[in-house]
Design a protein around this motif. Structure first.
Motif, PDB file in Angstrom:
ATOM      1  N   UNK A  31      68.106  -8.531  24.673  1.00  0.00           N
ATOM      2  CA  UNK A  31      67.023  -7.989  25.331  1.00  0.00           C
ATOM      3  C   UNK A  31      65.330  -6.896  24.380  1.00  0.00           C
ATOM      4  N   UNK A  32      65.945  -6.164  23.415  1.00  0.00           N
ATOM      5  CA  UNK A  32      65.011  -5.612  22.084  1.00  0.00           C
ATOM      6  C   UNK A  32      64.206  -6.316  21.808  1.00  0.00           C
ATOM      7  N   UNK A  33      65.277  -7.570  21.140  1.00  0.00           N
ATOM      8  CA  UNK A  33      64.282  -8.130  20.138  1.00  0.00           C
ATOM      9  C   UNK A  33      63.439  -9.095  20.724  1.00  0.00           C
ATOM     10  N   UNK A  34      64.218 -10.044  21.934  1.00  0.00           N
ATOM     11  CA  UNK A  34      62.892 -10.503  22.580  1.00  0.00           C
ATOM     12  C   UNK A  34      61.972  -9.952  23.543  1.00  0.00           C
ATOM     13  N   UNK A  35      61.948  -9.312  24.136  1.00  0.00           N
ATOM     14  CA  UNK A  35      60.821  -8.139  24.565  1.00  0.00           C
ATOM     15  C   UNK A  35      59.981  -7.784  22.855  1.00  0.00           C
ATOM     16  N   UNK A  36      60.964  -6.982  22.349  1.00  0.00           N
ATOM     17  CA  UNK A  36      59.734  -7.234  20.796  1.00  0.00           C
ATOM     18  C   UNK A  36      58.857  -8.382  20.230  1.00  0.00           C
ATOM     19  N   UNK A  37      59.670  -9.099  20.030  1.00  0.00           N
ATOM     20  CA  UNK A  37      58.927 -10.576  20.043  1.00  0.00           C
ATOM     21  C   UNK A  37      57.562 -10.641  20.583  1.00  0.00           C
ATOM     22  N   UNK A  38      58.238 -10.826  21.889  1.00  0.00           N
ATOM     23  CA  UNK A  38      57.049 -11.607  23.218  1.00  0.00           C
ATOM     24  C   UNK A  38      55.889 -10.229  23.279  1.00  0.00           C
ATOM     25  N   UNK A  39      56.305  -9.125  23.083  1.00  0.00           N
ATOM     26  CA  UNK A  39      54.845  -8.571  23.043  1.00  0.00           C
ATOM     27  C   UNK A  39      54.091  -9.056  21.535  1.00  0.00           C
ATOM     28  N   UNK A  40      54.945  -8.750  20.581  1.00  0.00           N
ATOM     29  CA  UNK A  40      54.327  -8.945  19.695  1.00  0.00           C
ATOM     30  C   UNK A  40      52.965 -10.752  19.415  1.00  0.00           C
ATOM     31  N   UNK A  41      53.560 -11.492  20.286  1.00  0.00           N
ATOM     32  CA  UNK A  41      53.286 -12.594  20.011  1.00  0.00           C
ATOM     33  C   UNK A  41      51.967 -12.479  21.042  1.00  0.00           C
ATOM     34  N   UNK A  42      52.337 -12.124  22.018  1.00  0.00           N
ATOM     35  CA  UNK A  42      51.223 -11.408  23.431  1.00  0.00           C
ATOM     36  C   UNK A  42      49.782 -11.211  22.467  1.00  0.00           C
ATOM     37  N   UNK A  43      50.107  -9.911  21.671  1.00  0.00           N
ATOM     38  CA  UNK A  43      49.329  -9.494  20.702  1.00  0.00           C
ATOM     39  C   UNK A  43      48.687  -9.960  19.388  1.00  0.00           C
ATOM     40  N   UNK A  44      49.534 -10.726  19.334  1.00  0.00           N
ATOM     41  CA  UNK A  44      49.111 -11.116  18.067  1.00  0.00           C
ATOM     42  C   UNK A  44      47.739 -12.610  18.204  1.00  0.00           C
ATOM     43  N   UNK A  45      48.413 -13.228  19.684  1.00  0.00           N
ATOM     44  CA  UNK A  45      47.738 -15.041  19.565  1.00  0.00           C
ATOM     45  C   UNK A  45      47.839 -15.312  21.035  1.00  0.00           C
ATOM     46  N   UNK A  46      47.956 -14.404  22.482  1.00  0.00           N
ATOM     47  CA  UNK A  46      48.314 -14.361  23.717  1.00  0.00           C
ATOM     48  C   UNK A  46      48.047 -15.988  24.109  1.00  0.00           C
ATOM     49  N   UNK A  47      49.168 -16.840  23.795  1.00  0.00           N
ATOM     50  CA  UNK A  47      48.930 -17.740  24.484  1.00  0.00           C
ATOM     51  C   UNK A  47      49.890 -17.838  26.039  1.00  0.00           C
ATOM     52  N   UNK A  48      49.599 -18.941  26.666  1.00  0.00           N
ATOM     53  CA  UNK A  48      49.797 -19.011  27.957  1.00  0.00           C
ATOM     54  C   UNK A  48      50.900 -19.119  28.842  1.00  0.00           C
ATOM     55  N   UNK A  49      51.259 -18.245  29.658  1.00  0.00           N
ATOM     56  CA  UNK A  49      52.015 -17.740  30.159  1.00  0.00           C
ATOM     57  C   UNK A  49      53.669 -18.922  29.663  1.00  0.00           C
ATOM     58  N   UNK A  50      53.293 -20.133  30.171  1.00  0.00           N
ATOM     59  CA  UNK A  50      53.998 -21.646  29.833  1.00  0.00           C
ATOM     60  C   UNK A  50      54.914 -21.013  29.094  1.00  0.00           C
ATOM     61  N   UNK A  51      53.761 -20.855  27.650  1.00  0.00           N
ATOM     62  CA  UNK A  51      54.556 -20.774  26.158  1.00  0.00           C
ATOM     63  C   UNK A  51      55.483 -19.711  26.072  1.00  0.00           C
ATOM     64  N   UNK A  52      55.409 -18.697  26.623  1.00  0.00           N
ATOM     65  CA  UNK A  52      56.200 -17.353  26.575  1.00  0.00           C
ATOM     66  C   UNK A  52      57.512 -17.671  27.816  1.00  0.00           C
ATOM     67  N   UNK A  53      57.514 -18.147  28.158  1.00  0.00           N
ATOM     68  CA  UNK A  53      58.805 -19.004  29.224  1.00  0.00           C
ATOM     69  C   UNK A  53      59.174 -19.747  28.822  1.00  0.00           C
ATOM     70  N   UNK A  54      59.104 -20.254  27.862  1.00  0.00           N
ATOM     71  CA  UNK A  54      60.216 -22.085  27.061  1.00  0.00           C
ATOM     72  C   UNK A  54      59.943 -20.904  25.381  1.00  0.00           C
ATOM     73  N   UNK A  55      59.862 -20.975  25.072  1.00  0.00           N
ATOM     74  CA  UNK A  55      60.013 -19.761  23.934  1.00  0.00           C
ATOM     75  C   UNK A  55      61.086 -18.242  23.677  1.00  0.00           C
ATOM     76  N   UNK A  56      61.276 -18.340  24.749  1.00  0.00           N
ATOM     77  CA  UNK A  56      61.638 -16.837  25.473  1.00  0.00           C
ATOM     78  C   UNK A  56      62.498 -16.726  25.515  1.00  0.00           C
ATOM     79  N   UNK A  57      63.169 -18.020  26.784  1.00  0.00           N
ATOM     80  CA  UNK A  57      64.149 -18.111  27.851  1.00  0.00           C
ATOM     81  C   UNK A  57      65.127 -19.700  26.838  1.00  0.00           C
ATOM     82  N   UNK A  58      64.170 -20.899  25.680  1.00  0.00           N
ATOM     83  CA  UNK A  58      65.280 -20.474  24.653  1.00  0.00           C
ATOM     84  C   UNK A  58      66.231 -19.894  23.562  1.00  0.00           C
TER      85      UNK A  58
END
Length: 129
Positions: A69-96
Protein backbone atom coordinates in the motif's frame (compact mmCIF):
# COMPACT_ATOMS: atom_id res chain seq x y z
CA UNK A 1 30.75 -26.92 27.63
CA UNK A 2 31.22 -24.56 24.70
CA UNK A 3 28.25 -23.94 22.44
CA UNK A 4 28.86 -24.74 18.73
CA UNK A 5 29.29 -21.83 16.35
CA UNK A 6 26.03 -21.31 14.40
CA UNK A 7 27.96 -20.71 11.18
CA UNK A 8 29.51 -24.20 11.46
CA UNK A 9 26.14 -25.91 11.95
CA UNK A 10 24.52 -24.15 8.99
CA UNK A 11 27.33 -24.53 6.43
CA UNK A 12 26.09 -25.56 3.03
CA UNK A 13 22.51 -24.51 3.76
CA UNK A 14 20.96 -21.80 1.61
CA UNK A 15 20.25 -18.48 3.29
CA UNK A 16 16.76 -17.35 4.22
CA UNK A 17 16.49 -15.11 1.16
CA UNK A 18 17.53 -17.82 -1.30
CA UNK A 19 15.28 -20.42 0.32
CA UNK A 20 12.32 -18.01 0.33
CA UNK A 21 12.79 -16.82 -3.26
CA UNK A 22 13.02 -20.32 -4.69
CA UNK A 23 10.51 -22.09 -2.39
CA UNK A 24 13.04 -24.55 -0.98
CA UNK A 25 12.11 -27.22 1.56
CA UNK A 26 13.76 -26.24 4.86
CA UNK A 27 14.95 -29.81 5.43
CA UNK A 28 16.29 -31.11 2.08
CA UNK A 29 16.39 -27.82 0.11
CA UNK A 30 14.42 -29.20 -2.85
CA UNK A 31 12.05 -26.81 -4.66
CA UNK A 32 8.95 -28.46 -3.18
CA UNK A 33 7.60 -25.89 -0.70
CA UNK A 34 4.71 -24.61 -2.83
CA UNK A 35 1.82 -26.44 -4.44
CA UNK A 36 0.40 -23.34 -6.13
CA UNK A 37 1.18 -19.68 -6.52
CA UNK A 38 1.18 -18.93 -2.78
CA UNK A 39 -0.13 -22.18 -1.25
CA UNK A 40 2.11 -24.57 0.62
CA UNK A 41 2.30 -28.17 -0.49
CA UNK A 42 1.03 -30.61 2.17
CA UNK A 43 4.49 -32.19 2.46
CA UNK A 44 7.84 -32.26 0.71
CA UNK A 45 7.82 -34.68 -2.23
CA UNK A 46 11.51 -35.49 -1.67
CA UNK A 47 12.06 -35.89 2.09
CA UNK A 48 8.45 -36.09 3.33
CA UNK A 49 8.62 -33.11 5.75
CA UNK A 50 5.05 -32.22 6.80
CA UNK A 51 4.57 -28.52 6.01
CA UNK A 52 1.14 -28.45 7.67
CA UNK A 53 2.76 -28.53 11.12
CA UNK A 54 4.07 -25.02 10.51
CA UNK A 55 1.67 -22.14 11.10
CA UNK A 56 2.73 -18.92 9.40
CA UNK A 57 -0.68 -17.36 10.07
CA UNK A 58 -1.64 -13.93 8.75
CA UNK A 59 1.65 -12.21 9.56
CA UNK A 60 2.97 -12.09 6.00
CA UNK A 61 -0.34 -10.79 4.62
CA UNK A 62 -0.62 -8.06 7.25
CA UNK A 63 2.87 -6.75 6.56
CA UNK A 64 2.33 -6.90 2.80
CA UNK A 65 -0.84 -4.82 3.02
CA UNK A 66 1.14 -2.03 4.66
CA UNK A 67 4.26 -2.33 2.48
CA UNK A 68 2.51 -2.72 -0.89
CA UNK A 69 0.00 0.00 0.00
CA UNK A 70 2.76 2.48 0.86
CA UNK A 71 4.69 1.68 -2.33
CA UNK A 72 1.66 1.93 -4.61
CA UNK A 73 0.30 5.13 -3.06
CA UNK A 74 3.73 6.78 -3.14
CA UNK A 75 4.30 5.88 -6.78
CA UNK A 76 0.74 6.87 -7.78
CA UNK A 77 1.13 10.30 -6.19
CA UNK A 78 4.52 10.76 -7.86
CA UNK A 79 3.12 9.75 -11.27
CA UNK A 80 0.13 12.06 -10.90
CA UNK A 81 2.33 15.02 -10.00
CA UNK A 82 4.95 14.29 -12.66
CA UNK A 83 2.81 13.36 -15.68
CA UNK A 84 -0.89 13.74 -14.71
CA UNK A 85 -2.14 10.73 -16.72
CA UNK A 86 -5.86 9.99 -17.15
CA UNK A 87 -7.61 8.09 -14.35
CA UNK A 88 -7.83 4.85 -16.36
CA UNK A 89 -4.01 4.70 -16.61
CA UNK A 90 -3.84 4.80 -12.82
CA UNK A 91 -6.52 2.11 -12.53
CA UNK A 92 -4.83 -0.32 -14.93
CA UNK A 93 -1.26 0.36 -13.81
CA UNK A 94 -1.73 0.28 -10.05
CA UNK A 95 -4.12 -2.66 -10.04
CA UNK A 96 -1.57 -4.70 -11.97
CA UNK A 97 1.34 -3.56 -9.80
CA UNK A 98 -0.63 -4.20 -6.59
CA UNK A 99 -1.59 -7.74 -7.59
CA UNK A 100 1.95 -8.60 -8.75
CA UNK A 101 3.61 -7.24 -5.61
CA UNK A 102 1.07 -8.90 -3.32
CA UNK A 103 1.22 -12.36 -4.89
CA UNK A 104 4.99 -12.32 -5.32
CA UNK A 105 5.57 -10.82 -1.91
CA UNK A 106 3.17 -13.20 -0.17
CA UNK A 107 4.96 -16.20 -1.62
CA UNK A 108 8.36 -14.94 -0.47
CA UNK A 109 7.13 -13.78 2.95
CA UNK A 110 5.36 -17.07 3.72
CA UNK A 111 8.41 -19.09 2.66
CA UNK A 112 10.72 -16.87 4.73
CA UNK A 113 8.56 -17.30 7.84
CA UNK A 114 8.31 -21.07 7.41
CA UNK A 115 12.10 -21.29 6.96
CA UNK A 116 12.55 -19.27 10.17
CA UNK A 117 10.15 -21.48 12.11
CA UNK A 118 11.98 -24.60 10.95
CA UNK A 119 15.49 -23.30 11.68
CA UNK A 120 14.55 -21.99 15.12
CA UNK A 121 12.44 -25.07 15.95
CA UNK A 122 9.46 -22.84 16.70
CA UNK A 123 6.15 -24.45 17.69
CA UNK A 124 2.68 -23.44 18.73
CA UNK A 125 2.28 -22.42 22.37
CA UNK A 126 1.26 -25.32 24.57
CA UNK A 127 2.22 -28.04 22.09
CA UNK A 128 5.41 -30.08 22.11
CA UNK A 129 7.85 -29.49 19.21
Amino acid sequence: MMEPDRSDTEKGQPGHAEAALFGLCPSCHARTLFDGVARFAPRCRVCGLDFSRFNVGDGPAAFLILIVGAIVVGLAVWLQLAVAPPWWVHAILWLTVSVALTVGGLRVAKAWLLQSEYRHKAGNAGTPN
